[in-house]
Design a protein around this motif. Sequence first.
Motif, PDB file in Angstrom:
ATOM      1  N   GLN A   1       1.216  -1.253  -0.452  1.00  0.00           N
ATOM      2  CA  GLN A   1      -0.174  -0.042   0.143  1.00  0.00           C
ATOM      3  C   GLN A   1       1.216   1.527  -0.025  1.00  0.00           C
ATOM      4  O   GLN A   1       1.000   2.646  -0.997  1.00  0.00           O
ATOM      5  N   GLN A   2       2.025   1.084   1.065  1.00  0.00           N
ATOM      6  CA  GLN A   2       3.226   2.264   0.991  1.00  0.00           C
ATOM      7  C   GLN A   2       4.039   2.635  -0.189  1.00  0.00           C
ATOM      8  O   GLN A   2       3.582   3.527  -1.203  1.00  0.00           O
ATOM      9  N   ILE A   3       3.612   1.370  -1.402  1.00  0.00           N
ATOM     10  CA  ILE A   3       4.361   1.355  -2.205  1.00  0.00           C
ATOM     11  C   ILE A   3       4.037   2.203  -3.357  1.00  0.00           C
ATOM     12  O   ILE A   3       3.861   2.657  -4.248  1.00  0.00           O
ATOM     13  N   GLN A   4       2.463   1.401  -3.540  1.00  0.00           N
ATOM     14  CA  GLN A   4       1.204   2.138  -4.896  1.00  0.00           C
ATOM     15  C   GLN A   4       1.249   2.922  -4.557  1.00  0.00           C
ATOM     16  O   GLN A   4       1.074   3.852  -5.644  1.00  0.00           O
ATOM     17  N   GLU A   5       0.703   3.538  -2.765  1.00  0.00           N
ATOM     18  CA  GLU A   5       0.494   5.602  -2.914  1.00  0.00           C
ATOM     19  C   GLU A   5       1.580   6.284  -3.289  1.00  0.00           C
ATOM     20  O   GLU A   5       1.364   7.260  -4.342  1.00  0.00           O
ATOM     21  N   THR A   6       2.472   5.525  -3.407  1.00  0.00           N
ATOM     22  CA  THR A   6       3.786   6.613  -3.463  1.00  0.00           C
ATOM     23  C   THR A   6       4.256   6.390  -5.429  1.00  0.00           C
ATOM     24  O   THR A   6       4.801   7.567  -5.808  1.00  0.00           O
TER      25      THR A   6
ATOM     26  N   GLY B   1      14.937   7.788 -12.894  1.00  0.00           N
ATOM     27  CA  GLY B   1      15.270   7.750 -11.293  1.00  0.00           C
ATOM     28  C   GLY B   1      14.199   7.849 -10.631  1.00  0.00           C
ATOM     29  O   GLY B   1      14.759   9.014  -9.986  1.00  0.00           O
ATOM     30  N   LEU B   2      13.739   7.048 -11.431  1.00  0.00           N
ATOM     31  CA  LEU B   2      12.783   6.595  -9.903  1.00  0.00           C
ATOM     32  C   LEU B   2      12.666   6.469  -8.569  1.00  0.00           C
ATOM     33  O   LEU B   2      11.655   6.516  -7.975  1.00  0.00           O
ATOM     34  N   TRP B   3      13.296   4.654  -8.806  1.00  0.00           N
ATOM     35  CA  TRP B   3      13.896   4.377  -7.848  1.00  0.00           C
ATOM     36  C   TRP B   3      14.493   5.089  -6.375  1.00  0.00           C
ATOM     37  O   TRP B   3      13.740   5.441  -5.437  1.00  0.00           O
ATOM     38  N   ASP B   4      14.966   6.504  -6.799  1.00  0.00           N
ATOM     39  CA  ASP B   4      15.175   6.779  -5.185  1.00  0.00           C
ATOM     40  C   ASP B   4      14.213   7.875  -4.951  1.00  0.00           C
ATOM     41  O   ASP B   4      14.512   8.347  -4.122  1.00  0.00           O
ATOM     42  N   LYS B   5      13.285   8.268  -6.098  1.00  0.00           N
ATOM     43  CA  LYS B   5      12.938   9.076  -5.387  1.00  0.00           C
ATOM     44  C   LYS B   5      11.974   9.003  -4.568  1.00  0.00           C
ATOM     45  O   LYS B   5      10.768   8.862  -3.679  1.00  0.00           O
ATOM     46  N   PHE B   6      11.034   7.237  -5.029  1.00  0.00           N
ATOM     47  CA  PHE B   6      10.335   5.797  -4.283  1.00  0.00           C
ATOM     48  C   PHE B   6      11.265   6.101  -2.548  1.00  0.00           C
ATOM     49  O   PHE B   6      11.009   6.407  -1.246  1.00  0.00           O
ATOM     50  N   PHE B   7      12.596   6.297  -2.659  1.00  0.00           N
ATOM     51  CA  PHE B   7      13.114   5.623  -1.441  1.00  0.00           C
ATOM     52  C   PHE B   7      12.597   6.918  -0.590  1.00  0.00           C
ATOM     53  O   PHE B   7      12.037   6.464   0.873  1.00  0.00           O
TER      54      PHE B   7
ATOM     55  N   ALA C   1      16.328  -1.911  -1.560  1.00  0.00           N
ATOM     56  CA  ALA C   1      16.894  -3.062  -0.865  1.00  0.00           C
ATOM     57  C   ALA C   1      16.911  -1.396   0.742  1.00  0.00           C
ATOM     58  O   ALA C   1      16.312  -1.836   1.655  1.00  0.00           O
ATOM     59  N   CYS C   2      17.249  -0.806   0.235  1.00  0.00           N
ATOM     60  CA  CYS C   2      16.771   0.592   1.346  1.00  0.00           C
ATOM     61  C   CYS C   2      15.351   1.042   1.490  1.00  0.00           C
ATOM     62  O   CYS C   2      15.440   1.030   2.813  1.00  0.00           O
ATOM     63  N   LEU C   3      14.637   1.620   0.748  1.00  0.00           N
ATOM     64  CA  LEU C   3      13.643   1.251   1.139  1.00  0.00           C
ATOM     65  C   LEU C   3      12.669   0.227   1.637  1.00  0.00           C
ATOM     66  O   LEU C   3      11.857   0.219   2.333  1.00  0.00           O
ATOM     67  N   PHE C   4      13.284  -0.954   1.547  1.00  0.00           N
ATOM     68  CA  PHE C   4      12.852  -1.916   2.406  1.00  0.00           C
ATOM     69  C   PHE C   4      12.847  -2.119   3.293  1.00  0.00           C
ATOM     70  O   PHE C   4      11.961  -2.762   3.972  1.00  0.00           O
TER      71      PHE C   4
END
Length: 250
Positions: A12-17, A70-76, A241-244
């Motif tokens: 849910q957190q990831i989907q909202e991001t 560059g979206l993965w760093d924005k997600f984190f 990995a940091c996000l998780f």
Amino acid sequence: MARTLLTDDIWQQIQETMRFHGCYCSKNSRNIMEAILWKLRTGATWRDIPEEFCPWKTAYNRFNRWATKGLWDKFFLKLRGSLDQEWVFIDGSYIRVHQHASGARHGFKRAIGKSRGGSTTKIHLATDANGLPIDFKITGGDVHDSQVAEQLIDLVDSADYLIADKGYDAEHIRASARNRKMISIIPLRSNSKRLNPDFDKYLYRLRHLVENAFARLKHFRAIATRFDKLARNYQSMVYIACLFIWCKAK
């Protein structure tokens, strides 16, 4: 049945991001994310992703497309929780580069260097007082920790204490910390003749928190050994990995 990692709460957190950044959410987006996490956890090739998640090329294309943007760093950075920056720890860790990581096309950054261990990449990491990742930099293994310290301090921006090992014993690093109103807890080299009145043995012993953060990152086999040809893709894997780690800590 392939093992999964996403709980309903984390998804849910990831989907909202994803929605916040305008990413396309298909019906099988959760399975695609599970496939990417499976790759991260196992370090296997993309082609070995279990079909029960999705076709391997679907997972790779989404990962690579978002890495390029560059979206993965924005997600984190969006999912990263509240930082406790009373103490901030910085350190670097070598990552062995597998031979499959060679052969990147000309013009793309590789961040691979030669060190005592052969071809290596280095993760330069900053963590907060709870040992959770703040941000990081990726370089070749031949880049000394002190060369990236000021970039890490800029990423941290503010803290009460900056704690690092003697590899960071340099006046320009201490000056950079002072400019950010940080007190440097850095031991002097054995041949140094300067005084070090700010050094606190108790705080320095807490430096194991950044070592613990590296240990947690290296539980993911795609981080512990680098197989990615491009620096941006390996960096994206580290961000996931940091996000998780942050999602599990909340």
